[in-house]
Design an enzyme around this catalytic site. Structure first.
Site, short mmCIF file in Angstrom:
data_model
loop_
_atom_site.label_atom_id
_atom_site.label_comp_id
_atom_site.label_asym_id
_atom_site.label_seq_id
_atom_site.Cartn_x
_atom_site.Cartn_y
_atom_site.Cartn_z
N ILE A 1 60.25 70.60 -30.63
CA ILE A 1 59.26 71.68 -30.56
C ILE A 1 59.85 72.77 -31.47
O ILE A 1 60.83 73.42 -31.12
CB ILE A 1 59.04 72.20 -29.14
CG1 ILE A 1 58.47 71.08 -28.25
CG2 ILE A 1 58.10 73.41 -29.16
CD1 ILE A 1 58.31 71.46 -26.79
N PRO A 2 59.29 72.93 -32.67
CA PRO A 2 59.97 73.64 -33.75
C PRO A 2 59.93 75.17 -33.68
O PRO A 2 59.31 75.84 -34.51
CB PRO A 2 59.25 73.12 -34.99
CG PRO A 2 57.86 72.86 -34.51
CD PRO A 2 58.02 72.34 -33.11
N CYS A 3 60.65 75.75 -32.73
CA CYS A 3 60.72 77.21 -32.64
C CYS A 3 61.39 77.81 -33.87
O CYS A 3 61.18 78.99 -34.17
CB CYS A 3 61.44 77.63 -31.35
SG CYS A 3 63.04 76.86 -31.09
N HIS A 4 62.16 77.00 -34.60
CA HIS A 4 62.80 77.51 -35.82
C HIS A 4 61.77 77.87 -36.89
O HIS A 4 62.09 78.59 -37.83
CB HIS A 4 63.82 76.50 -36.36
CG HIS A 4 63.23 75.16 -36.70
ND1 HIS A 4 63.00 74.19 -35.74
CD2 HIS A 4 62.82 74.64 -37.88
CE1 HIS A 4 62.50 73.12 -36.33
NE2 HIS A 4 62.37 73.37 -37.62
N ARG A 5 60.55 77.41 -36.76
CA ARG A 5 59.50 77.70 -37.74
C ARG A 5 58.77 79.01 -37.47
O ARG A 5 57.86 79.38 -38.20
CB ARG A 5 58.48 76.55 -37.75
CG ARG A 5 59.07 75.23 -38.21
CD ARG A 5 58.07 74.10 -38.15
NE ARG A 5 58.74 72.84 -38.39
CZ ARG A 5 58.25 71.66 -38.01
NH1 ARG A 5 57.08 71.58 -37.40
NH2 ARG A 5 58.93 70.56 -38.25
#
Length: 151
Positions: A114-118
């Site tokens: 779940i790409p919270c880095h984006r």
């Protein structure tokens, strides 16, 4: 609960499976790697992502937490590989303050998948709850070709 560590350029990432779903991804190494069909598949997908041959994950996920936390995780999951958006963008979609989105991103139990880095701040790069902090966030974004904002 079953666990499997996958070494990646972003650190050792441990997948956690519970009741047939991935419920966590943590920056740490476990002493014993469990083997289940789901962990085998999740480890293969994570390794392929780290190798640059996979852009999306197709795994059963279960986000523990409030409905709001699950809604934010769903919004983050919709951000395509190589792209970013802001806390404010997600806040507008969900009708809440951007600060609440930042807190939910920090509480994401399954980072990378779940790409919270984006998710970025209005003025660019912000913190990251994974090991290595902002440097790991930058490494993930560069890996995805989304690091152009750093120039």
């Amino acid at each position: 609960m079953y666990q499997r560590t996958v070494p990646t350029p972003f650190g050792d990432l441990t997948l956690v499976e519970e009741d047939g779903a991935i419920v966590a991804l943590e920056w740490r190494r476990v002493c014993v790697d469990d083997s289940t069909d789901l962990l085998d598949e999740a480890a293969a997908q994570l390794a392929a992502y780290a190798a640059g041959t996979r852009e999306t994950f197709d795994l059963p996920l279960r986000v523990k937490g409030s409905v709001f936390q699950r809604d934010v995780c769903a919004a983050m999951s919709a951000i395509p590989f190589g792209h970013t958006c802001t806390y404010g963008d997600i806040a507008k979609r969900l009708g809440v303050p951007a600060q609440a989105i930042g807190q939910a991103c920090g509480g994401n139990p399954i980072p990378v998948i779940i790409p919270c880095h984006r998710v970025m701040g209005a003025k660019g790069l912000t913190g990251f709850s994974g090991a290595g902090g902002v440097e790991t966030k930058v490494a993930l974004l560069r890996h995805e070709g989304a690091g152009g904002f750093l120039i």
